[in-house]
Write a protein that holds these residues in place. Structure first.
Motif, mmCIF file in Angstrom:
data_model
loop_
_atom_site.group_PDB
_atom_site.id
_atom_site.type_symbol
_atom_site.label_atom_id
_atom_site.label_comp_id
_atom_site.label_asym_id
_atom_site.label_seq_id
_atom_site.Cartn_x
_atom_site.Cartn_y
_atom_site.Cartn_z
ATOM 1 N N PHE A 1 39.401 -7.741 43.081
ATOM 2 C CA PHE A 1 39.647 -8.238 43.943
ATOM 3 C C PHE A 1 39.156 -9.169 45.341
ATOM 4 O O PHE A 1 38.944 -10.075 45.311
ATOM 5 C CB PHE A 1 41.336 -7.495 44.518
ATOM 6 N N ASP B 1 48.347 -5.020 47.162
ATOM 7 C CA ASP B 1 48.860 -5.374 48.714
ATOM 8 C C ASP B 1 47.943 -6.626 48.714
ATOM 9 O O ASP B 1 47.104 -7.069 48.438
ATOM 10 C CB ASP B 1 48.496 -4.304 49.729
ATOM 11 N N GLY B 2 49.327 -7.907 49.266
ATOM 12 C CA GLY B 2 48.945 -8.842 49.800
ATOM 13 C C GLY B 2 48.412 -10.417 48.440
ATOM 14 O O GLY B 2 48.330 -11.165 48.798
ATOM 15 N N LEU C 1 43.288 -12.590 51.023
ATOM 16 C CA LEU C 1 44.185 -11.908 49.623
ATOM 17 C C LEU C 1 42.643 -10.885 50.171
ATOM 18 O O LEU C 1 43.613 -9.411 50.357
ATOM 19 C CB LEU C 1 43.551 -12.019 48.921
ATOM 20 N N ARG D 1 51.034 -17.146 55.466
ATOM 21 C CA ARG D 1 49.872 -17.730 54.978
ATOM 22 C C ARG D 1 48.850 -17.391 55.754
ATOM 23 O O ARG D 1 47.365 -17.876 55.507
ATOM 24 C CB ARG D 1 50.186 -18.598 53.499
ATOM 25 N N ALA E 1 44.304 -19.154 50.620
ATOM 26 C CA ALA E 1 44.668 -17.913 49.851
ATOM 27 C C ALA E 1 43.091 -16.834 49.800
ATOM 28 O O ALA E 1 43.818 -15.401 49.783
ATOM 29 C CB ALA E 1 45.336 -18.343 48.821
ATOM 30 N N LEU F 1 38.818 -18.191 44.046
ATOM 31 C CA LEU F 1 40.044 -18.806 43.928
ATOM 32 C C LEU F 1 40.072 -19.778 44.741
ATOM 33 O O LEU F 1 40.146 -21.265 43.697
ATOM 34 C CB LEU F 1 40.962 -17.703 45.339
ATOM 35 N N LEU G 1 53.073 -11.368 56.922
ATOM 36 C CA LEU G 1 53.038 -12.493 57.600
ATOM 37 C C LEU G 1 52.393 -13.459 56.768
ATOM 38 O O LEU G 1 52.022 -13.146 55.490
ATOM 39 C CB LEU G 1 51.175 -11.926 57.938
ATOM 40 N N THR H 1 44.087 -8.862 53.747
ATOM 41 C CA THR H 1 45.489 -8.238 53.724
ATOM 42 C C THR H 1 44.760 -6.699 52.827
ATOM 43 O O THR H 1 45.381 -5.734 52.825
ATOM 44 C CB THR H 1 46.110 -8.636 52.489
ATOM 45 N N VAL I 1 52.154 -7.983 54.749
ATOM 46 C CA VAL I 1 51.781 -8.669 53.879
ATOM 47 C C VAL I 1 52.897 -9.643 54.392
ATOM 48 O O VAL I 1 52.587 -11.138 53.502
ATOM 49 C CB VAL I 1 52.376 -7.936 52.483
ATOM 50 N N SER J 1 44.737 -2.948 53.775
ATOM 51 C CA SER J 1 45.887 -1.691 53.027
ATOM 52 C C SER J 1 44.702 -0.299 52.425
ATOM 53 O O SER J 1 45.428 0.181 52.941
ATOM 54 C CB SER J 1 46.061 -2.825 52.127
ATOM 55 N N VAL J 2 43.738 -1.242 52.573
ATOM 56 C CA VAL J 2 43.347 0.075 51.502
ATOM 57 C C VAL J 2 42.181 1.044 52.169
ATOM 58 O O VAL J 2 42.341 2.089 52.749
ATOM 59 C CB VAL J 2 41.580 -0.414 50.653
ATOM 60 N N PHE K 1 38.284 -12.090 42.789
ATOM 61 C CA PHE K 1 39.058 -13.302 42.410
ATOM 62 C C PHE K 1 39.466 -13.260 43.541
ATOM 63 O O PHE K 1 39.476 -15.325 43.459
ATOM 64 C CB PHE K 1 40.295 -12.469 41.934
ATOM 65 N N ARG L 1 45.933 -11.284 60.679
ATOM 66 C CA ARG L 1 45.568 -10.658 60.100
ATOM 67 C C ARG L 1 44.598 -9.994 60.434
ATOM 68 O O ARG L 1 44.298 -8.521 60.326
ATOM 69 C CB ARG L 1 45.061 -11.132 58.051
#
Lengths: 253, 230
Positions: free
Chosen positions: A78, B5-6, A112, A41, A108, A85, A39, A115, A37, A119-120, A81, A47
């Motif tokens: 997400f 996250d993120g 997102l 942008r 972004a 963006l 890192l 990342t 997280v 993480s998932v 989303f 990433r």
């Protein structure tokens, strides 16, 4: 897979990741994701490398990919989303084919997406290799307040019981020709929630009495504490070390 | 609703984690007063209830359905401190055993749903209860419903504020506020109505279990009736 309480993720196994003590795994997971997280942008290449690490960790669990990929659906909102963006963000624009999008929005959205997927995947690797009992022992070992661990332990223990009660209530509703189709079904759903609360609460009271009669004093004895050797820690923290290296490289570049 | 996250940058995630840890530590001490030594088993079972209630879908129309968030419902039923603990545990289990909601965003999620969601609903309920004291226990479900409705846009606003501080995308703030508020007011209607109906059904059968109705529900003294009733 696929109980009424969502897919239970844990899969029995004997892989390297399965054998690691839960507290070391948890620390490794938290550190790794925090470093990803952090890192910068625009470090998309870095990433992507971390996503590769996450895939490697999942591969090391030897859990079937079908099981892992099915879990990625939690990400859907997400992804949507991230795709929106570029169109809603402001700042300098760029042209992609016929449309004009925000450059920052694209960056972004990409960040997102990468990342969140990383993480998932790591979270799935943790969840599939850690039984709920080990999770409780791991949290205990990490010094999480005893009361909180106990609440979590009770929750995890009765998840299946209350879940199947909810399922039986659903069967009972449907066998009386209930079909949730419109707002008119809300009172039925709400009454079910109310009944479920009363049953859960009363079960809690019975559990408490049963425990008192077995000598419960408000504390749970730790019977076999987890321990991790230096090599366990080394394995658990290996992804975090890679992430730390990547973070340093990304910042110096 | 779970922040992944993120979504927010690392400093904001860490700051909300510290905030969440403080809130949970406070709640651990205070919840004892709400449930005494029964805290752990009862709060555990209430947490399972919140988890299961979030699985109950209610149809919204046009093929979509919503689900309960349950913060205000839990606060009215078992008291705000216990509700904070229950929501915390639910979010932790969702993140750690179901990979739902980010690991580093766990602090953010607890802050939003366990602290802001529970406490905005509870404070609103307390204010309403003080104003409408004379209405008695009959008004409890309606007050809980209004409080639940309000808690959803308030939580959305808190999220927007966090996003303004630690968000990673330059989305115009006003546009984000408008979109989040509009959408979550709709979600709040569902939350409010279901909370109203659920609290109503519990008050009808076990009014003694509803924490928020304590002091309002007049205890009915035991009546001993003699003679055969007609």
């Amino acid at each position: 897979m696929g109980g009424q309480l969502g897919p239970h993720l844990h899969v029995e196994g004997t892989s390297v990741v399965h054998r690691l003590p839960a507290h070391a795994k948890l620390v490794g997971l938290l550190l790794f994701v925090l470093l990803v997280v952090a890192l910068p942008r625009d470090a998309h290449g870095h990433r992507l490398a971390m996503l590769g690490v996450a895939f490697a960790v999942v591969a090391a669990t030897r859990v079937p990919w079908r099981h892992v990929l099915a879990r990625l659906v939690v990400e859907t909102p997400f992804v949507v989303f991230a795709l929106v963006l570029p169109f809603v963000a402001v700042g300098p624009t760029m042209r992609v084919g016929p449309v004009t999008v925000s450059r920052d929005g694209v960056e972004a959205g990409l960040a997102l997406l990468l990342t969140a997927t990383t993480s998932v995947l790591m979270a799935v690797a943790f969840a599939t290799t850690t039984s709920s009992r080990d999770l409780v022992r791991g949290l205990q070992r990490l010094g999480v307040p005893d009361r909180l661990v106990q609440i979590l332990a009770f929750m995890v223990r009765y998840l299946g019981v209350v879940g199947s009660q909810a399922q039986r209530m659903k069967v009972a509703r449907e066998s009386r020709a209930f079909a949730p189709r419109s707002v008119r079904s809300w009172p039925v759903v709400a009454a079910s929630a109310g009944a479920l609360f009363i049953r859960s609460y009363e079960r809690g009271e019975r559990v408490h009495l049963a425990m008192l009669s077995r000598g419960y004093t408000g504390r749970m004895p730790v019977t076999d504490p987890l321990s991790a050797s230096a090599s366990d820690w080394a394995r658990a923290l290996a992804p975090s070390v890679l992430a730390l290296g990547t973070l340093v490289v990304a910042h110096t570049a | 609703m779970h922040v992944p996250d993120g979504f927010l940058d690392a400093p904001t995630s860490v700051a909300t984690a510290v905030l969440a840890a403080g809130g949970v530590a406070l709640a651990l001490g205070r919840a004892r007063r709400e449930l005494d030594d029964r805290t752990a088993p009862l709060a555990g079972l209430v947490a399972v209830f919140v988890f299961a209630a979030q699985m109950l879908n209610f149809p919204v129309g046009a093929g979509t359905s919503g689900h309960l968030l349950g913060g205000t419902l839990a606060a009215v039923l078992v008291g705000p401190w216990t509700a904070t603990l229950c929501l915390t545990v639910v979010l932790a289990v969702q993140a750690l055993l179901f990979a739902d909601g980010g690991i580093t965003a766990l602090g953010t999620n607890i802050t939003l749903m366990g602290l802001v969601g529970v406490w905005s609903g509870w404070l609103c309920y307390v204010v309403l209860r003080r104003v409408l004291r004379s209405a008695g226990p009959a008004a409890v479900p309606a007050m809980a419903g209004v409080a639940a409705f309000l808690s959803v846009p308030v939580t959305a606003l808190a999220f927007t504020a966090l996003y303004a501080v630690g968000g990673r995308v330059p989305i115009p703030f006003e546009a984000l506020v408008t979109a989040m508020l509009g959408w979550h007011t709709l979600i709040g209607v569902g939350e409010g109505v279901i909370t109203l109906l659920a609290v109503g059904s519990i008050i009808a059968t076990r009014p003694d279990l509803v924490h928020g109705a304590r002091g309002l529900a007049t205890a009915r003294p035991l009546e001993i009736r003699t003679g055969a009733s007609a």
